[in-house]
Scaffold this motif. Structure first.
Motif, PDB file in Angstrom:
ATOM      1  N   PRO A 195      53.249  41.220  78.314  1.00 21.92           N
ATOM      2  CA  PRO A 195      52.699  42.576  78.264  1.00 21.92           C
ATOM      3  C   PRO A 195      52.613  43.106  76.842  1.00 21.92           C
ATOM      4  CG  PRO A 195      54.979  42.622  79.020  1.00 21.92           C
ATOM      5  CD  PRO A 195      54.584  41.175  78.940  1.00 21.92           C
ATOM      6  N   GLU A 196      53.504  42.638  75.950  1.00 27.12           N
ATOM      7  CA  GLU A 196      53.474  43.050  74.549  1.00 27.12           C
ATOM      8  C   GLU A 196      52.552  42.115  73.764  1.00 27.12           C
ATOM      9  OE1 GLU A 196      56.756  39.929  74.719  1.00 27.12           O
ATOM     10  OE2 GLU A 196      55.939  41.499  76.015  1.00 27.12           O
ATOM     11  N   ARG A 197      52.286  42.441  72.495  1.00 26.72           N
ATOM     12  CA  ARG A 197      51.400  41.607  71.693  1.00 26.72           C
ATOM     13  C   ARG A 197      51.991  40.216  71.517  1.00 26.72           C
ATOM     14  NH1 ARG A 197      48.197  43.340  66.280  1.00 26.72           N
ATOM     15  NH2 ARG A 197      47.484  44.885  67.820  1.00 26.72           N
ATOM     16  N   LEU A 198      51.198  39.218  71.824  1.00 25.58           N
ATOM     17  CA  LEU A 198      51.634  37.825  71.720  1.00 25.58           C
ATOM     18  C   LEU A 198      51.451  37.355  70.279  1.00 25.58           C
ATOM     19  CD1 LEU A 198      52.427  35.627  73.999  1.00 25.58           C
ATOM     20  CD2 LEU A 198      50.223  34.628  73.400  1.00 25.58           C
ATOM     21  N   THR A 199      52.467  36.712  69.728  1.00 22.25           N
ATOM     22  CA  THR A 199      52.368  36.208  68.356  1.00 22.25           C
ATOM     23  C   THR A 199      52.890  34.779  68.276  1.00 22.25           C
ATOM     24  OG1 THR A 199      54.572  36.925  67.656  1.00 22.25           O
ATOM     25  CG2 THR A 199      52.786  38.534  67.471  1.00 22.25           C
ATOM     26  N   ALA A 200      52.254  33.999  67.398  1.00 18.60           N
ATOM     27  CA  ALA A 200      52.704  32.624  67.186  1.00 18.60           C
ATOM     28  C   ALA A 200      54.022  32.591  66.440  1.00 18.60           C
ATOM     29  CB  ALA A 200      51.639  31.850  66.416  1.00 18.60           C
TER      30      ALA A 200
ATOM     31  N   SER B 172      45.218  34.642  69.509  1.00 18.63           N
ATOM     32  CA  SER B 172      45.035  34.528  68.062  1.00 18.63           C
ATOM     33  C   SER B 172      44.797  33.071  67.689  1.00 18.63           C
ATOM     34  CB  SER B 172      46.275  35.054  67.336  1.00 18.63           C
ATOM     35  OG  SER B 172      47.368  34.166  67.535  1.00 18.63           O
ATOM     36  N   TRP B 173      44.186  32.878  66.497  1.00 16.35           N
ATOM     37  CA  TRP B 173      43.983  31.517  66.020  1.00 16.35           C
ATOM     38  C   TRP B 173      45.320  30.804  65.833  1.00 16.35           C
ATOM     39  CZ3 TRP B 173      39.379  29.614  66.520  1.00 16.35           C
ATOM     40  CH2 TRP B 173      38.257  30.440  66.413  1.00 16.35           C
ATOM     41  N   ASP B 174      46.333  31.531  65.354  1.00 16.58           N
ATOM     42  CA  ASP B 174      47.642  30.915  65.122  1.00 16.58           C
ATOM     43  C   ASP B 174      48.272  30.474  66.436  1.00 16.58           C
ATOM     44  OD1 ASP B 174      47.421  31.276  62.417  1.00 16.58           O
ATOM     45  OD2 ASP B 174      48.640  33.099  62.346  1.00 16.58           O
ATOM     46  N   HIS B 175      48.155  31.302  67.472  1.00 12.15           N
ATOM     47  CA  HIS B 175      48.735  30.922  68.756  1.00 12.15           C
ATOM     48  C   HIS B 175      47.991  29.732  69.344  1.00 12.15           C
ATOM     49  CE1 HIS B 175      49.559  31.156  73.125  1.00 12.15           C
ATOM     50  NE2 HIS B 175      50.774  31.412  72.693  1.00 12.15           N
ATOM     51  N   ARG B 176      46.679  29.723  69.193  1.00 16.10           N
ATOM     52  CA  ARG B 176      45.899  28.585  69.672  1.00 16.10           C
ATOM     53  C   ARG B 176      46.374  27.300  69.022  1.00 16.10           C
ATOM     54  NH1 ARG B 176      39.675  27.150  68.124  1.00 16.10           N
ATOM     55  NH2 ARG B 176      39.366  25.465  69.619  1.00 16.10           N
ATOM     56  N   ALA B 177      46.584  27.330  67.692  1.00 16.82           N
ATOM     57  CA  ALA B 177      47.029  26.139  66.977  1.00 16.82           C
ATOM     58  C   ALA B 177      48.423  25.705  67.417  1.00 16.82           C
ATOM     59  CB  ALA B 177      47.011  26.399  65.471  1.00 16.82           C
ATOM     60  N   ALA B 178      49.262  26.680  67.785  1.00 16.10           N
ATOM     61  CA  ALA B 178      50.627  26.352  68.200  1.00 16.10           C
ATOM     62  C   ALA B 178      50.672  25.670  69.560  1.00 16.10           C
ATOM     63  CB  ALA B 178      51.475  27.626  68.238  1.00 16.10           C
ATOM     64  N   MET B 179      49.623  25.837  70.361  1.00 20.07           N
ATOM     65  CA  MET B 179      49.615  25.249  71.700  1.00 20.07           C
ATOM     66  C   MET B 179      49.315  23.755  71.677  1.00 20.07           C
ATOM     67  SD  MET B 179      50.454  27.527  73.908  1.00 20.07           S
ATOM     68  CE  MET B 179      51.642  27.867  72.603  1.00 20.07           C
ATOM     69  N   ASP B 180      48.539  23.306  70.678  1.00 22.08           N
ATOM     70  CA  ASP B 180      48.113  21.916  70.665  1.00 22.08           C
ATOM     71  C   ASP B 180      47.580  21.602  69.273  1.00 22.08           C
ATOM     72  OD1 ASP B 180      46.797  19.424  71.065  1.00 22.08           O
ATOM     73  OD2 ASP B 180      46.523  19.878  73.170  1.00 22.08           O
ATOM     74  N   GLU B 181      47.741  20.362  68.843  1.00 21.68           N
ATOM     75  CA  GLU B 181      47.217  19.994  67.533  1.00 21.68           C
ATOM     76  C   GLU B 181      45.698  20.011  67.519  1.00 21.68           C
ATOM     77  OE1 GLU B 181      48.809  16.269  66.366  1.00 21.68           O
ATOM     78  OE2 GLU B 181      50.861  16.998  66.145  1.00 21.68           O
ATOM     79  N   THR B 182      45.082  19.662  68.635  1.00 22.24           N
ATOM     80  CA  THR B 182      43.617  19.657  68.727  1.00 22.24           C
ATOM     81  C   THR B 182      43.193  20.372  70.003  1.00 22.24           C
ATOM     82  OG1 THR B 182      43.687  17.467  69.787  1.00 22.24           O
ATOM     83  CG2 THR B 182      43.335  17.535  67.401  1.00 22.24           C
ATOM     84  N   PRO B 183      43.395  21.697  70.078  1.00 20.67           N
ATOM     85  CA  PRO B 183      43.069  22.427  71.296  1.00 20.67           C
ATOM     86  C   PRO B 183      41.576  22.407  71.583  1.00 20.67           C
ATOM     87  CG  PRO B 183      43.523  23.942  69.509  1.00 20.67           C
ATOM     88  CD  PRO B 183      43.871  22.579  69.009  1.00 20.67           C
ATOM     89  N   ARG B 184      41.214  22.221  72.848  1.00 23.14           N
ATOM     90  CA  ARG B 184      39.814  22.196  73.244  1.00 23.14           C
ATOM     91  C   ARG B 184      39.577  23.268  74.291  1.00 23.14           C
ATOM     92  NH1 ARG B 184      38.352  16.184  74.884  1.00 23.14           N
ATOM     93  NH2 ARG B 184      36.266  17.078  74.812  1.00 23.14           N
ATOM     94  N   ALA B 185      38.351  23.771  74.344  1.00 20.31           N
ATOM     95  CA  ALA B 185      38.012  24.799  75.317  1.00 20.31           C
ATOM     96  C   ALA B 185      38.347  24.321  76.724  1.00 20.31           C
ATOM     97  CB  ALA B 185      36.524  25.141  75.224  1.00 20.31           C
ATOM     98  N   GLY B 186      39.187  25.083  77.406  1.00 19.52           N
ATOM     99  CA  GLY B 186      39.598  24.719  78.757  1.00 19.52           C
ATOM    100  C   GLY B 186      40.939  24.042  78.830  1.00 19.52           C
ATOM    101  N   GLY B 187      41.513  23.675  77.676  1.00 19.79           N
ATOM    102  CA  GLY B 187      42.700  22.835  77.707  1.00 19.79           C
ATOM    103  C   GLY B 187      43.991  23.484  77.265  1.00 19.79           C
ATOM    104  N   PHE B 188      44.026  24.805  77.057  1.00 20.91           N
ATOM    105  CA  PHE B 188      45.278  25.432  76.655  1.00 20.91           C
ATOM    106  C   PHE B 188      45.333  26.854  77.200  1.00 20.91           C
ATOM    107  CE2 PHE B 188      42.290  26.649  73.394  1.00 20.91           C
ATOM    108  CZ  PHE B 188      42.656  27.943  73.025  1.00 20.91           C
ATOM    109  N   VAL B 189      46.504  27.484  77.054  1.00 25.14           N
ATOM    110  CA  VAL B 189      46.743  28.832  77.572  1.00 25.14           C
ATOM    111  C   VAL B 189      46.872  29.796  76.404  1.00 25.14           C
ATOM    112  CG1 VAL B 189      48.367  30.280  78.850  1.00 25.14           C
ATOM    113  CG2 VAL B 189      47.877  27.972  79.640  1.00 25.14           C
ATOM    114  N   GLY B 190      46.178  30.938  76.481  1.00 22.99           N
ATOM    115  CA  GLY B 190      46.273  31.957  75.459  1.00 22.99           C
ATOM    116  C   GLY B 190      47.077  33.151  75.938  1.00 22.99           C
TER     117      GLY B 190
END
Length: 238
Positions: A205-210, A152-170
């Motif tokens: 295995p369950e739905r991942l949420t930020a 999700s967009w929210d989880h992506r934002a929670a991983m890094d302030e400026t996430p870049r393609a290749g640089g975080f885990v979803g």
């Protein structure tokens, strides 16, 4: 969901072949992903121009028309080709695909990005770990990317302030073999091989949420382990 890869010179015909393979693989992932239509002014008009079964000549021409160019000028082939289309669903329940292929200039990544419905019965069925794994596996097989992710967009934002393609885990992440060997990861994280291409990493295995602190912490921890192993470099370094 998106697959991303660095500079790769490919022709409109090459992009069409990969797209045809991807759409064919998608059709077995879920019924909603088995129908695609050329762009049109209205959904009703789009449904008159199906993309399934894939027509290589038509797809090739669509990518050729999607060449980057200055207004009124010739195609800038080093910037690749773009084709954007959807599955013809109602607004809010549709699925869109945007593909940029053949860019070998290196300014931005090539990509295949899919947006899924955010609510409703289709979303409940699609946004599950098994379906996302199948779709990401299809992306890996068709596009041979440097990195792919479903989250999700929210989880992506929670991983890094400026996430870049290749640089975080979803929620689900694909890493090719050329990035190295995936280190041991904490339970309940699961890994699955993708033929001889790479590895899928499933955080939960369950739905991942930020909104779940445990999910966020797990994503950061796995990201740290993969970064330490040299496996989370951005697809485009600049």
């Amino acid at each position: 969901m998106g697959a991303y890869w660095g500079p790769r010179e490919e022709s409109p015909a090459d992009c069409a072949r990969r797209t045809a393979e991807f759409l064919t693989l998608l059709a077995s992932c879920d019924p909603l992903l088995a129908h695609w239509y050329k762009p049109a002014r209205t959904r009703q008009e789009a449904r008159k121009h199906p993309l399934m079964p894939p027509d290589l000549d038509m797809l090739t021409e669509s990518f050729r028309r999607g060449a980057n160019r200055e207004k009124g000028g010739p195609a800038i082939e080093q910037l690749g080709f773009t084709f954007w289309f959807g599955n013809g669903g109602a607004r809010g329940a549709d699925v869109d695909l945007r593909i940029t292929c053949g860019d070998h200039g290196g300014a931005t990544p090539n990509s295949c990005v899919m947006t899924l419905p955010s609510s409703g019965a289709d979303a409940e069925r699609l946004i599950t770990a098994p379906v996302l794994v199948d779709v990401l596996r299809s992306m890996a097989q068709a596009w041979d990317p440097d990195w792919a992710v479903a989250t999700s967009w929210d989880h992506r934002a929670a991983m890094d302030e400026t996430p870049r393609a290749g640089g975080f885990v979803g929620w689900v992440t694909y890493l090719p073999r050329c990035r190295g060997t995936v280190p041991p990861l904490p339970a309940p994280v699961r890994i699955e091989p993708v033929e001889n291409r790479g590895t899928l990493i499933v955080l939960a295995p369950e739905r991942l949420t930020a909104g779940n602190p445990e999910h966020v912490e797990r994503g950061r921890r796995v990201g740290e382990l993969l970064a330490r192993a040299g496996m989370l470099e951005p697809v485009i370094s600049r």
